[in-house]
Write an enzyme that holds these catalytic residues in place. Structure first.
Site, short mmCIF file in Angstrom:
data_model
loop_
_atom_site.label_atom_id
_atom_site.label_comp_id
_atom_site.label_asym_id
_atom_site.label_seq_id
_atom_site.Cartn_x
_atom_site.Cartn_y
_atom_site.Cartn_z
N ASP A 28 0.83 -1.26 0.03
CA ASP A 28 -0.10 -0.01 -0.01
C ASP A 28 0.78 1.32 0.06
OD1 ASP A 28 -2.39 1.60 0.65
OD2 ASP A 28 -1.68 1.91 2.27
N ASP A 42 0.05 5.07 0.98
CA ASP A 42 -0.48 6.04 1.88
C ASP A 42 -0.43 5.37 3.37
OD1 ASP A 42 -1.82 8.83 0.63
OD2 ASP A 42 -1.64 6.97 -0.58
N ASP A 63 -1.36 -0.87 5.94
CA ASP A 63 -1.78 -0.19 7.29
C ASP A 63 -3.41 -0.08 7.63
OD1 ASP A 63 -2.37 3.46 6.81
OD2 ASP A 63 -2.41 1.85 5.28
#
Length: 221
Positions: A7, A9, A170
Site C-alpha cells: 500500500d 499512504d 496499514d
C-alpha cells in the site's frame, strides 16, 4: 516469482500532512477556515479525500450534505495534486527494505486506493518510482481494494504469480483485500493508526522496515 505488494499512504509514506492541507483548502473555500488538524486527523487523512471532507463537514454540523462533499472532492484532488510532496516523507528504511527484497529475488509493486495519476506523480516527486515494478491505483481497474483483483494485477505487473504474494498495508482495507485474495498480510504499526493494527489480526505486524525482508521470507516460504 514471489512478490511483495505495498500500500502507499500510511504504509510506504506518511502523506497525511499534504492530504490534510488539501482538505483544509476546501474548508477555507467554504469560509470555515482550517477544520482539520494535521496531527489529530492524520488517521482519517490516510483513508482518503471523501473521509476527510465527511469528517470536516460533520464538525461543521453539515455531515449530511453529501452533495457538498461531492462538489468539493474534485477541488480537493486538484489542491492535493498541486502540492503533493510538501510534507510527505517515506517511512524510515522503507526503500532500503525494498532494495533488499529485490536483491533477494522478489518482485515489488504498489497497490493503492489513491488515484493512479496522483500516485504516479507522488512517487516520481519522491524519486522512488523506478524501484517498483508495478503501480495499481484506485482507478486502474474497474474495481479497487478490498476487491482482490487490484492486488492480483499488481503482482502480475511486477512479474509475479498472484498466488505467491504478500500485501504490506496499514488498514482494515488492506487486511480485507489480503483475506479476499488468500494472501498473507503484514500491517505496519508506525502509521497514525498503528496502535489499532493488532486488533485486525494480520498474519504479522511490522514495527520497523529493517525487519521486513526476513518476515517476508517466513510468510512466503
Amino acid at each position: 516469482m514471489k512478490t511483495v505488494i505495498f500500500d502507499l499512504d500510511g504504509t510506504l509514506a506518511d502523506t497525511s500532512g499534504d492530504l490534510i492541507a488539501a482538505a483544509n483548502h476546501c474548508f477555507r473555500d467554504m469560509g470555515a477556515g482550517d477544520v482539520l488538524d494535521p496531527v489529530q486527523d492524520a488517521g482519517t487523512a490516510l483513508r482518503g479525500g471523501r473521509a476527510m471532507l465527511t469528517l470536516g463537514m460533520s464538525r461543521l454540523g453539515r455531515g449530511d450534505e453529501v452533495a457538498t462533499i461531492d462538489r468539493y472532492y474534485p477541488m480537493l484532488l486538484e489542491a492535493y495534486g498541486a502540492a503533493i510532496d510538501v510534507h510527505t516523507q517515506m517511512y524510515p528504511r522503507a526503500m532500503e527494505a525494498v532494495e533488499v527484497l529485490k536483491a533477494g529475488g522478489y518482485g515489488v509493486g504498489i497497490c493503492t486506493n489513491k488515484p493512479e495519476g496522483l500516485a504516479e506523480t507522488l512517487l516520481q516527486r519522491l524519486g522512488v518510482r523506478e524501484a517498483f515494478g508495478a503501480l495499481v491505483g484506485a482507478d486502474t481497474l474497474p474495481v479497487r481494494k478490498p476487491d482482490p483483483e487490484p492486488l492480483f494485477e499488481a503482482a502480475r505487473r511486477a512479474g509475479g504469480d498472484p498466488a505467491r504474494c504478500v500485501l504490506i498495508g496499514d488498514s482494515d482495507t488492506d487486511r480485507n483485500t489480503a483475506r479476499a485474495a488468500g494472501a498473507p498480510c503484514v500491517l505496519v504499526t508506525f502509521g497514525p493508526a498503528g496502535g489499532d493494527m493488532a486488533a485486525l489480526e494480520p498474519d504479522a505486524l511490522l514495527d520497523d522496515y529493517a525487519a521486513l525482508p526476513a518476515l517476508v521470507d517466513r510468510l512466503l516460504a
